[in-house]
Scaffold this motif. Structure first.
Motif, short mmCIF file in Angstrom:
data_model
loop_
_atom_site.label_atom_id
_atom_site.label_comp_id
_atom_site.label_asym_id
_atom_site.label_seq_id
_atom_site.Cartn_x
_atom_site.Cartn_y
_atom_site.Cartn_z
N PHE A 79 -8.99 -4.43 -7.46
CA PHE A 79 -7.95 -3.77 -7.40
C PHE A 79 -7.97 -2.32 -8.36
O PHE A 79 -7.76 -1.05 -8.28
CB PHE A 79 -6.81 -4.24 -7.55
N ILE A 80 -8.43 -2.45 -9.69
CA ILE A 80 -8.69 -1.63 -10.50
C ILE A 80 -9.41 -0.50 -10.14
O ILE A 80 -9.04 0.83 -10.02
CB ILE A 80 -9.28 -2.05 -11.85
N PHE A 85 -8.23 5.92 -5.81
CA PHE A 85 -7.01 6.50 -5.19
C PHE A 85 -6.43 7.75 -6.04
O PHE A 85 -6.03 8.66 -5.71
CB PHE A 85 -5.99 5.29 -5.20
N GLN A 86 -6.46 7.29 -7.49
CA GLN A 86 -6.09 8.21 -8.44
C GLN A 86 -6.75 9.48 -8.31
O GLN A 86 -6.40 10.62 -8.50
CB GLN A 86 -6.05 7.66 -9.82
N GLY A 94 -5.91 3.94 2.28
CA GLY A 94 -4.74 2.88 2.17
C GLY A 94 -4.84 2.03 3.27
O GLY A 94 -4.73 0.57 3.47
N MET A 140 -5.61 14.06 0.61
CA MET A 140 -4.43 13.26 1.00
C MET A 140 -4.86 12.28 2.26
O MET A 140 -4.58 11.03 2.34
CB MET A 140 -3.20 13.88 1.22
N GLN A 157 -10.77 16.50 -14.95
CA GLN A 157 -10.26 15.45 -13.76
C GLN A 157 -11.63 15.15 -12.95
O GLN A 157 -11.62 14.08 -12.31
CB GLN A 157 -9.39 16.22 -12.74
N PHE A 175 -7.57 1.45 -7.29
CA PHE A 175 -6.63 2.07 -7.53
C PHE A 175 -7.14 3.53 -8.45
O PHE A 175 -6.36 4.68 -8.01
CB PHE A 175 -5.93 1.27 -8.83
N ARG A 176 -8.40 3.18 -9.06
CA ARG A 176 -8.78 4.36 -9.83
C ARG A 176 -9.31 5.37 -8.61
O ARG A 176 -9.24 6.74 -9.22
CB ARG A 176 -10.08 3.96 -10.46
N LEU A 210 -16.93 2.94 -12.10
CA LEU A 210 -15.95 1.89 -12.44
C LEU A 210 -16.00 0.84 -11.25
O LEU A 210 -16.39 -0.33 -11.18
CB LEU A 210 -14.65 2.20 -12.88
N VAL A 219 0.97 -1.35 0.00
CA VAL A 219 -0.09 -0.10 0.16
C VAL A 219 0.83 1.43 0.10
O VAL A 219 0.66 2.27 -0.79
CB VAL A 219 -0.89 -0.10 1.32
N LEU A 263 1.67 6.65 -7.21
CA LEU A 263 0.49 7.48 -7.57
C LEU A 263 1.25 8.86 -7.44
O LEU A 263 0.94 9.58 -8.52
CB LEU A 263 -0.54 7.75 -6.62
N GLN A 319 -15.79 8.84 -13.17
CA GLN A 319 -15.35 7.65 -13.86
C GLN A 319 -15.01 6.56 -12.84
O GLN A 319 -15.45 5.18 -12.80
CB GLN A 319 -14.38 7.76 -14.74
N LEU A 335 -6.99 9.84 1.14
CA LEU A 335 -6.09 8.65 0.48
C LEU A 335 -5.57 7.63 1.41
O LEU A 335 -5.45 6.53 1.29
CB LEU A 335 -5.12 9.44 -0.47
N VAL A 336 -4.88 8.38 2.60
CA VAL A 336 -4.16 7.67 3.62
C VAL A 336 -5.13 6.61 4.41
O VAL A 336 -4.94 5.38 4.43
CB VAL A 336 -3.68 8.57 4.24
N PHE A 360 -6.04 11.55 -5.55
CA PHE A 360 -4.70 12.01 -5.53
C PHE A 360 -4.73 13.41 -6.43
O PHE A 360 -4.26 14.38 -6.08
CB PHE A 360 -3.62 11.17 -6.08
N GLU A 361 -5.29 13.05 -7.58
CA GLU A 361 -5.78 14.26 -8.42
C GLU A 361 -6.27 15.35 -7.88
O GLU A 361 -6.02 16.63 -8.11
CB GLU A 361 -6.31 13.74 -9.69
N LEU A 365 2.08 1.76 -3.44
CA LEU A 365 1.01 2.36 -4.27
C LEU A 365 1.02 3.75 -4.28
O LEU A 365 0.83 4.51 -5.16
CB LEU A 365 -0.22 1.53 -4.02
N ILE A 366 1.06 4.22 -2.88
CA ILE A 366 0.78 5.52 -2.77
C ILE A 366 1.91 6.26 -3.44
O ILE A 366 1.70 7.25 -4.24
CB ILE A 366 0.84 6.01 -1.49
N PHE A 395 1.77 11.27 -10.65
CA PHE A 395 0.88 12.41 -10.84
C PHE A 395 1.88 13.52 -11.00
O PHE A 395 1.46 14.64 -11.57
CB PHE A 395 -0.18 12.70 -9.92
#
Lengths: 586, 574
Positions: free
Chosen positions: B480-481, B487-488, B506, B499, B409, B484-485, B419, A184, A191, B415, B502-503, B491-492, A187-188, A195
């Motif tokens: 996972f996909i 998380f992305q 995780g 953040m 974004q 992951f998306r 998803l 994990v 990312l 999306q 996100l943490v 992040f974006e 993974l962070i 980005f």
């Protein structure tokens, strides 16, 4: 696919042949255990031959050992809408590890013959594991790398949890949790890097080096082509391409922006990745999963764990941490070295204290992998040495050599422990003794392999250790002295173990009647390991010829980077020569 | 505009614009009526209701699919239906296909597990169809009244469905709990809606957003408004605002002696207007919170999740699948619509990001921690759905955070949500169908009774284990996909708050491993109990489970198709 000698076909076959076989095995009828075992063994042999074939161009694809750059490279869109590629290739860093993986898998499958429980499931999981490991070493797309990295987790969990020893479930879940936390974090970091990456920042030569485009003309064309570039001129071109990220880390300021607590993004990414990787290595203080997992795992899985899985951590550090985040690596070099030395010392002392034979070998892995971390971390190309990369090269080469050597010796040691465990069903060092008399051939081989682990000159363990310790001298005398001292501890625990297990007058432990001489199968597994230990101990050039160009190139690039970095960020001048400074000011 | 032209307009709007686009829902209504009425006709009781249900749901799905293939969605013209009550865009089209596909698979599952038997089938299917209809309304809501209607239409049949197994105390208890809880939150939500509509003078979402913007301007310039009213009348929105202000003033301050003083407020009017300027944001926030309560109930977000584990344990596994996938996705889309619709205004935006984000963190963490101690598989999966709602809400928070700043974004964030929901569809349908079939075969829903099932029915168990690991979010499985998306997207969206999300996401992934893994361990590693006979499932149940869990692997390796589709669905969001 075209013809077989295309890299895409050849490398994909190596990676996916095991998993395809696993799929076929699922449809095998029940009760054909031997057929399943033979099929699996056959596939591992084929994969090994395929990797070996690249040495001498047997099957149409050649690995050119003089070349430092990536070779046999290919890239296809995998998930285009996320910008993820099916991107693989080999260089001097990954190729030896790929061969090692295939080699150890083949031997481990041979060592799996005594497994009687749920053979089909075992073989399927084993093959899945092999695919995951091979994929990690070949992947050049960060996302792909991560997927392979995780793919191994599942089979490993079940292989330890179902076929392991008494406390297998505890060990399996501990292994899984530790690795997942590491993943994990990784993974962070992925990312974060993704980005902040921007392909447009690279010049044409760097784009070519990262295999984004074929040549510099194509680079110009690429800039014109990027569809988003026209519509949204300010949109960054993110990438998962590891080579491109390396270029960005070393030649641009993309990752140098401040992120949190005054540290740059590169610093945070390095720390996250480094923790993720040293969990796998494993280094103190993240090593506690290893003794449990190694001890509880069945013999062949211990061989793979020690022989291949731990190397993935080291590989990650050399392939990803340093080249992508050099500024953080430079800043934290001392921390990395200390982590390495700490693991060496702690692992050695812990090994000395063990009563369980397998546990002792497990701790010896912690200690030996410490050399790898130290060797990779000795950033001796500093201002003091005039940015001379030679010692660092020595350290990195030593670390890589140590990875291969440890892959052979630790797999051998675990196998040797497994051989007697199968006979007498205990591993208590206090209850052994006198095996030389009952199993002379076995004992001879075992002592040889243990000496290889010890680092006796003439055997494979010596070269890596010596290179690492020598390079550490130039970086930090204290660390070098300590790491040299660890050799004595290593000698102590290994010699003491040999004395307690193989020497002595007679065996007094349980199941003395089961101590039969080594079988042909066991001999066939142990002797290649012994032979390789000797070959790599004597003819180190054979291995270094393959590794050195790539490693040297990377270290030189980083040394160059350091010089530039120091010029741009001049370190605070020591206030020794005040008069001179005043003169300068005037 | 005279009366005649108004009627003409209404007729064109209904007949030419709305009804053709509403065809799938009409088909659902028709099949519900048919299922109920066919029994009146002599011999009609011989018609199996399953047949009607499957035909009806398939017809609805067929008509919901875009005519010219999936790519023709790009040309779909967004519009408002029924005089602005519903919105018809790609997001809605996507969600509708999603819901109706689920309906088809769900009808088949109900048939295979035998929960909808011959005599009561029509009740069961009617309820399910009705709830799906409500969910379709939720996904297309453009007006707070439709929001309320949709939520109620989806909920009321669900209350009954939760208690559909008669004579089981737990089932009835679950149903009652669900109904009381639902009624309570519905009341609160309705109050919230009335507050919002009262302050803004409309319940039409786009207009509300517009007025919110005006509200802000008005609040900033309130003093100038009262001092120089004549000039302000030129600005239409602000004049409206002024009107509302005057009206509220009347009702709030009963001693206000001059109602028609819009043009000439005295010094006291000035005071009142100023205090109202302070009050209005609070009323709006309160209204928003109360509306959020209703949504949180449907999403089973903390702290409105209490019904979820009990209902899931009491109801049958099939109904659980329905509640966890269809209901949750519809609620998520609704949250997204309201969030994006109102969140486009900067002040409302940060408030909503904070609100949704906090709920997401609490929901995700609580769900994962509470799942630890569970021994009943349905209860554990209930907490797991709570946790997954948390992950999905994080994507919503990211989307809201991005809405005004970076539309491209923002589309990626939406999306990621779609998803995730689509992948979650297969994971949970697979998991609950496994639970349902095993209940039929073993007569138990306790995790410990699954011990060693890998020996008795290897294929089913492998599918279930794959689903469990996909729920954790391990590659190469589809979960996972999705993760992951998300998380992305987080992040974006950037910034310390995202953040933090996100943490948390995780960490939660790591936490969730333990309880999913425990089920996998029981299935694969524990010895089989000795008194258990052979576990016979039959071919069809096995084929069904494998079929619905296969996408979990497929979309993990080749997610491109699904991702493109989900991306197209976001085309009309600003």
């Amino acid at each position: 696919m075209g013809s077989f000698n295309q890299p895409v076909a050849y490398l994909s076959l190596i990676v996916f042949l095991p998993v395809l076989t696993a799929l076929a095995l699922a449809f095998f009828p029940k009760g054909k255990d031997d057929a399943i075992k033979f099929t699996t063994l056959g596939v591992t042999i084929v994969v090994f031959l395929l990797t070996l074939g690249m040495l001498r161009d047997w099957f149409g694809l050649d690995f050119d050992k003089g070349q430092a750059a990536m070779q046999n490279i290919f890239a296809y869109g995998w998930i285009p809408s996320f910008g993820i590629q099916y991107f693989m290739g080999l260089d001097g860093i990954s190729f030896p590890l790929v061969v090692l993986t295939a080699f150890i898998c083949m031997l481990a499958m041979g060592a799996s013959w005594p497994i009687q429980k749920h053979v089909k499931a075992y073989c399927i999981l084993f093959l899945l594991l092999e695919t995951g490991m091979l994929g990690v070493f070949m992947a050049l797309d960060f996302f792909l790398f991560y997927v392979f990295w995780e793919v191994m987790l599942l089979p490993m969990y079940f292989l330890i949890g179902v076929w392991g020893g008494e406390r297998r479930e505890y060990a399996a879940i501990k292994f899984f949790l530790y690795t997942l936390v590491g993943s994990v974090l990784m993974l962070i970091a992925i990312l974060m890097l993704y980005f902040s990456s921007d392909l447009r920042e690279l010049d044409d030569a760097q784009l070519v080096a990262a295999h984004v485009v074929e040549n510099s003309q194509a680079g110009t064309a690429w800039r014109g082509q990027v569809p988003d570039l026209k519509a949204m001129p300010n949109r960054k071109q993110h990438t998962f391409n590891i080579l491109a990220l390396q270029q960005m880390g070393q030649h641009t300021d993309l990752f140098e922006g401040e992120m949190l607590f005054g540290k740059s993004l590169s610093w945070w990414a390095f720390v996250l990745l480094f923790i993720g990787f040293i969990i796998k290595v494993p280094s103190v203080p993240f090593h506690t999963w290893l003794p449990d997992a190694h001890v509880q795992a069945p013999t062949p899985i211990s061989m793979i764990l020690a022989g291949v899985l731990l190397k993935m951590g080291g590989y990650g550090i050399i392939r990803i941490c340093y080249p992508i985040c050099p500024s953080a690596g430079y800043e934290l070099a001392y921390v990395v070295c200390i982590v390495g030395v700490l693991s060496m010392v702690y692992g050695a002392f812990a090994a000395l204290a063990q009563k369980d034979f397998k546990r002792m070998v497990a701790y010896s892995s912690v200690s030996h992998m410490g050399y790898v971390v130290l060797g990779l971390g000795v950033w001796s190309a500093m201002a003091d040495t005039g940015y001379n990369p030679d010692y660092w090269k020595m350290g990195a080469n030593g670390a890589m050599y140590q990875m291969i050597a440890h892959g052979i010796s630790s797999a051998g040691m675990f196998f040797m422990v497994g051989v007697i465990y199968e006979r007498v069903h205990h591993r208590d060092l206090e209850q052994f003794g006198g095996l030389f008399a009952k199993m002379p051939v076995y004992s001879g081989l075992a002592v040889g392999i243990f000496f290889a682990g010890l680092g006796l000159p003439g055997l494979c363990g010596f070269i890596g250790e010596v290179l690492v310790v020598l390079s550490a001298w130039e970086y930090s005398r204290v660390l070098a002295v300590i790491s040299a001292g660890v050799v004595i501890l290593t000698a102590a625990y290994i010699l003491w173990a040999i004395q307690r297990v193989y020497l002595g007058s007679e065996y007094k432990g349980p199941h003395a009647e089961a101590l039969t001489p080594i079988t042909m199968r066991e001999l066939l597994i142990a002797s290649p390991l012994m032979v390789m230990a000797v070959v790599f101990g004597v003819y180190s050039k054979g291995l270094l010829d393959y590794m050195q160009p790539s490693i040297d190139q990377q270290v030189e690039q980083l040394a160059q980077w350091t010089r530039q970095y120091d010029q741009e960020h001049p370190p605070a001048q020591p206030l020794v020569d005040i008069e001179e400074q005043i003169a300068v000011l005037k | 505009m005279n009366f005649q032209s108004l009627v003409d307009l209404l007729v064109t709007d209904t007949l030419e614009t709305s009804l053709p686009r509403f065809r799938p829902e009409l088909l659902l209504c028709a099949s519900m009526v048919l299922m109920l009425l066919v029994r009146i006709v002599r011999g009609g009781e011989k018609v199996p209701s399953f047949l009607l249900a499957i035909l009806g749901s398939m017809a609805a799905l067929w008509s919901a699919l875009p005519g010219g293939g999936m790519s023709s969605w790009a040309e779909l013209e967004p519009c408002q239906l029924f005089t602005g009550m519903l919105v018809y865009d790609t997001l809605y089209a996507y969600t509708r296909v999603f819901l109706l596909t689920f309906l088809v698979l769900f009808v088949i599952l109900s048939r295979l597990t035998g929960i909808a038997d011959r005599d009561e089938g029509q009740d069961y299917y009617t309820l399910v169809f009705g709830a799906t209809l409500g969910m379709c309304l939720m996904a297309s809501a453009n007006h707070l009244i439709v929001v309320f209607l949709g939520i109620e239409m989806a909920s009321v049949p669900s209350y009954v469905l939760a208690g559909i197994i008669r004579g089981r105390r737990r089932s009835s208890e679950a149903s009652l709990k669900y109904a009381i809880y639902g009624a309570g939150t519905a009341g609160v939500m309705l109050y919230g809606i009335s507050l919002l509509a009262g302050v803004l003078g409309t319940a039409h979402l786009p207009t509300m957003a517009q007025r919110l913007g005006a509200q802000r301007l008005a609040a900033l310039e309130i003093s100038s408004v009262v001092e120089e009213p004549a000039q302000i009348t030129e600005v239409k929105v602000e004049a409206e605002e002024e009107q509302t202000a005057a009206k509220t003033e009347d009702s709030d301050a009963d001693d206000s002696g001059h109602p028609g003083t819009q043009g000439h407020p005295g010094a006291r009017g000035h005071e009142v207007a100023a205090s109202k300027a302070k009050l209005t944001p609070m009323v709006l926030a309160l209204g928003g919170l109360m509306l959020g309560v209703g949504l949180a109930f449907k999403l089973s977000a903390v702290p409105f999740h209490f019904w979820c584990p009990d209902v899931f344990e009491g109801a049958s596994a099939e109904v659980d699948a329905f509640l966890s996938v269809a209901s949750k996705t519809a609620a998520m889309v609704l949250l997204l619509r309201i969030g994006l619709g109102l969140g486009i205004q900067p002040e409302a935006n940060s408030f909503m990001v904070l609100l949704v984000g906090m709920a997401a963190v609490a929901t995700c963490t609580f769900g994962n921690l509470a799942a630890y101690g569970q021994t009943n598989i349905k209860r554990m999966l209930a907490y797991s759905t709570i946790a997954h709602a948390g992950y999905m809400m994080m994507a919503v928070a990211a989307a809201i955070a991005l809405v005004g700043k970076d539309p491209a974004q923002m589309r990626v964030a939406v999306q990621s949500l779609l998803l995730y929901a689509s992948i979650y569809f297969f994971m949970n349908l697979g998991a609950f169908s496994f639970v349902a079939f095993m209940r039929n075969a073993l007569g138990s829903e306790e995790i410990k009774d699954y011990a060693g099932l890998i020996r008795s029915c290897p294929w089913m168990t492998v599918a279930m284990v794959a689903i469990l690991f996909s729920l954790v979010g391990l590659p190469p499985l589809a979960g996972f996909i999705g993760k992951f998306r998300i998380f992305q997207a987080l992040f974006e969206a950037g910034g310390p708050w995202m953040m933090f999300l996100l943490v948390v996401a995780g960490l939660n992934t790591a936490i969730s491993l333990v309880y999913y893994l425990r089920v996998a361990k029981t299935l694969c590693m524990d010895p089989e109990p000795e008194n258990r006979g052979p576990v016979s499932l039959g071919f069809l149940p096995m084929a069904y489970t494998l079929l619905v869990s296969f996408p979990v692997l497929l979309f993990g390796i080749l997610p491109d198709w699904l991702a493109d589709w989900a991306y197209q669905a976001t085309a009309h969001l600003f």
